[in-house]
Write an enzyme that holds these catalytic residues in place. Structure first.
Site, PDB file in Angstrom:
ATOM      1  CG  HIS A 239       3.608  -9.287   1.852  1.00 19.90           C
ATOM      2  ND1 HIS A 239       3.329  -8.365   1.171  1.00 19.90           N
ATOM      3  CD2 HIS A 239       4.717  -9.375   2.105  1.00 19.90           C
ATOM      4  CE1 HIS A 239       3.782  -7.944   1.020  1.00 19.90           C
ATOM      5  NE2 HIS A 239       4.966  -7.568   1.737  1.00 19.90           N
TER       6      HIS A 239
ATOM      7  CG  HIS B 290       0.429  -8.680  -2.112  1.00 19.92           C
ATOM      8  ND1 HIS B 290       1.343  -8.924  -1.231  1.00 19.92           N
ATOM      9  CD2 HIS B 290       1.219  -9.337  -3.058  1.00 19.92           C
ATOM     10  CE1 HIS B 290       2.542  -8.635  -1.607  1.00 19.92           C
ATOM     11  NE2 HIS B 290       2.497  -9.261  -3.125  1.00 19.92           N
TER      12      HIS B 290
ATOM     13  CD  GLU C  19      -2.614  -5.681  -1.609  1.00 19.07           C
ATOM     14  OE1 GLU C  19      -2.783  -6.260  -0.943  1.00 19.07           O
ATOM     15  OE2 GLU C  19      -1.344  -4.953  -1.651  1.00 19.07           O
TER      16      GLU C  19
HETATM   17  O1  0X9 Z   1       3.192  -3.574   0.520  1.00 18.71           O
HETATM   18  C1  0X9 Z   1       3.192  -3.570  -0.327  1.00 18.71           C
HETATM   19  O2  0X9 Z   1       3.897  -4.916  -0.708  1.00 18.71           O
HETATM   20  C2  0X9 Z   1       1.656  -3.753  -1.124  1.00 18.71           C
HETATM   21  N1  0X9 Z   1       0.861  -3.622   0.149  1.00 18.71           N
HETATM   22  S1  0X9 Z   1       0.434  -5.127   1.048  1.00 18.71           S
HETATM   23  O3  0X9 Z   1      -0.208  -5.164   2.006  1.00 18.71           O
HETATM   24  N2  0X9 Z   1       0.060  -6.807   0.830  1.00 18.71           N
HETATM   25  O4  0X9 Z   1       1.746  -5.376   1.497  1.00 18.71           O
HETATM   26  C3  0X9 Z   1       1.646  -3.402  -2.327  1.00 18.71           C
HETATM   27  C4  0X9 Z   1       2.342  -3.223  -3.340  1.00 18.71           C
HETATM   28  C5  0X9 Z   1       2.298  -2.094  -3.854  1.00 18.71           C
HETATM   29  N3  0X9 Z   1       3.653  -1.774  -5.237  1.00 18.71           N
HETATM   30  C6  0X9 Z   1       3.868  -2.269  -5.742  1.00 18.71           C
HETATM   31  N4  0X9 Z   1       2.082  -3.436  -6.107  1.00 18.71           N
HETATM   32  N5  0X9 Z   1       4.690  -2.168  -6.718  1.00 18.71           N
HETATM   33 ZN    ZN Z   2       1.758  -8.001   0.749  1.00 21.34          ZN
END
Ligand code: 0X9
Ligand code: ZN
Ligand code: CA
Length: 453
Positions: free
Chosen positions: A188, A323, A396
């Site tokens: 991202h 992330h 995260e």
């Molecule tokens: O939504 C996302 O891709 C992730 N959060 S973010 O704020 N960095 O965009 C979380 C992903 C959670 N789901 C999985 N890890 N499968």
């Molecule tokens: Zn992300």
């Protein structure tokens, strides 16, 4: 029963599942409509518009949060009875339409680059690495530590930037029979701290090989892969003007739309688009792309991971995809609320949870299955596990909330917030020869020892 927009107009929300009034045109549509009442030329307008973060009071369950993502907004932060989202005007209106109240949060800072150049981070962020700066730092490390660090260009981004894979191991030029572990960052665009995380690991592993015992042991007995930047185009776009763009996706154009970009973390080829955990609207934050692995960046990394299948065995045993933000340790699956089911036995789930909780105990993050947040389909960790049986986690990183900087914390936090994950990373490396040791089932699953041959 997913709320659906009628394409081309954003005029109607059919949110039957949420028992909403169906007929009223939404505020954003009125705002975007031309005075004559002709169809809004909203596409171009939306493209120029920067999204904002909002605190949304009300959503309290995974199902309610998943319904919220169906507006096309991203959910950035989850609390007991509220969330923080990133949304453009139309998406914010759709969220209001769901009956929630929104409080707009401050926009990311905007300042001329400290260097006086454009295409650079602004003052207060100068220690973040642009793509070129990261590449130079990596090349310098490779030149300094050729015995333990090697660089491969595994492919190119949509705009033609190199996507790199760095290998760290003793005897780095040989493909030895050692468990492999993959660290990826920056799917991202706005999550710049994750590139710093990758650079931290590269510096730490090279600089402390031979002096730090745990690091030395791991480079001697593992092959560590670091892909420091999965989305270089998005990252550069985010910083190109001196004003952070709050950009999430890659920079691939979408046929038949003015909206740019695919959400890489909804584009992986496992249960792609299956479960209302992504969007089919190119204007949305979580647009999944026209087909699985349609994004070149996803193709490049998928192909790389497949290339680590040697003699019919995937060599990569464990992975972390970095992330920001929220301080979480997440594990699969994201596409379902079920803890176990097809593709996830009880022992596999328990192993994910045991390792995840132990890593979280070391960095102070919160451990949970990713669908506890909201449903996601086409995410990398689901693919790595579902397709390749890699024990794949999503971290995260810092901060825990928008108030502490959200996607854009100042560079002064980089040393602390990257080092914070050192122990968790070493734990994952140490467990990679037999993850099932974490549930006391080494004998059952790992006897024979060697991963290959
Ligand atoms: O939504 C996302 O891709 C992730 N959060 S973010 O704020 N960095 O965009 C979380 C992903 C959670 N789901 C999985 N890890 N499968
Ligand atoms: Zn992300
Ligand atoms: Ca080796």
């Amino acid at each position: 029963m997913r709320p659906r927009r009628i394409r081309g107009g954003r005029t109607t929300v059919l949110a039957a599942a949420l028992s909403l009034a169906l007929a009223a045109p939404i505020a954003a549509t009125q705002a975007q409509a031309s005075p004559s009442g002709a169809p809004p030329s909203a596409r171009a307008a939306r493209t120029a518009e920067l999204p904002h973060q909002y605190e949304v009071s009300g959503p309290a369950t995974p199902a309610e949060r998943t319904a919220l993502t169906a507006t096309g907004a991203s959910v950035d932060e989850v609390h007991g009875r509220a969330v923080v989202i990133t949304a453009d005007r139309a998406q914010a209106a759709l969220v209001r339409q769901l009956g929630y109240s929104l409080r707009k949060l401050p926009d990311p800072p905007s300042a001329p680059a400290a260097s006086g150049r454009i295409k650079d981070f602004p003052a207060g962020y100068a220690n973040y690495h642009t793509y070129d700066e990261a590449t130079k730092e990596i090349d310098a490390l490779v030149a300094k530590y050729p015995a333990i660090l090697s660089k491969q260009v595994i492919g190119k981004s949509h705009e033609g930037r190199d996507i790199l894979a760095l290998k760290l191991s003793k005897n780095v030029t040989k493909d030895e029979n050692e468990p492999e572990v993959l660290f990826t960052a920056h799917q991202h665009a706005r999550e710049h701290l994750t590139v710093e995380m990758a650079l931290y690991l590269l510096n730490e592993f090279t600089g402390k090989y031979g002096s730090d015992d745990r690091i030395t042991k791991m480079l001697d007995s593992r092959e560590i892969w670091i892909i420091p930047d999965l989305n270089p185009d998005g990252g550069e776009y985010d910083i190109a003007t001196g004003k952070f763009q709050s950009w999430r996706k890659n920079r691939q154009p979408n046929a038949g739309s003015n909206e740019v970009g695919t959400d890489l973390n909804r584009n992986w080829d496992f249960k792609w688009g299956c479960c209302n955990g992504s969007s089919d609207d190119p204007g949305d934050e979580t647009y999944r792309g026209p087909s699985a692995a349609s994004a070149p960046e996803v193709q490049v990394v998928s192909k790389f991971v497949h290339s680590r299948n040697v003699g019919g065995k995937q060599q990569i045993k464990a992975a972390i995809d970095f992330h920001t933000y929220s301080e979480l340790v997440l594990w699969p699956f994201g596409f379902t609320n079920d803890e176990t089911g097809p593709g996830m036995t009880q022992d596999e789930h328990d192993t994910f949870a045991a390792i995840g909780k132990k890593m979280a105990a070391s960095n102070g993050y919160t451990p949970e299955q990713s669908s506890e947040l909201y449903i996601t389909d086409g995410a990398i960790d689901d693919w790595l596990w579902g397709d390749q049986k890699v024990f794949a986690y999503t971290f995260e990183m810092y901060p825990s909330s928008a108030g502490s900087g959200g996607f854009y914390p100042k560079d002064s936090v980089i040393p602390k917030e990257t080092a914070r994950n050192k122990d968790a990373v070493l734990q994952l490396l140490e467990t990679a020869d037999c993850p099932y040791r974490a549930i006391g089932k080494e004998q059952q699953y790992c006897k024979g020892g060697r991963t290959r041959g």
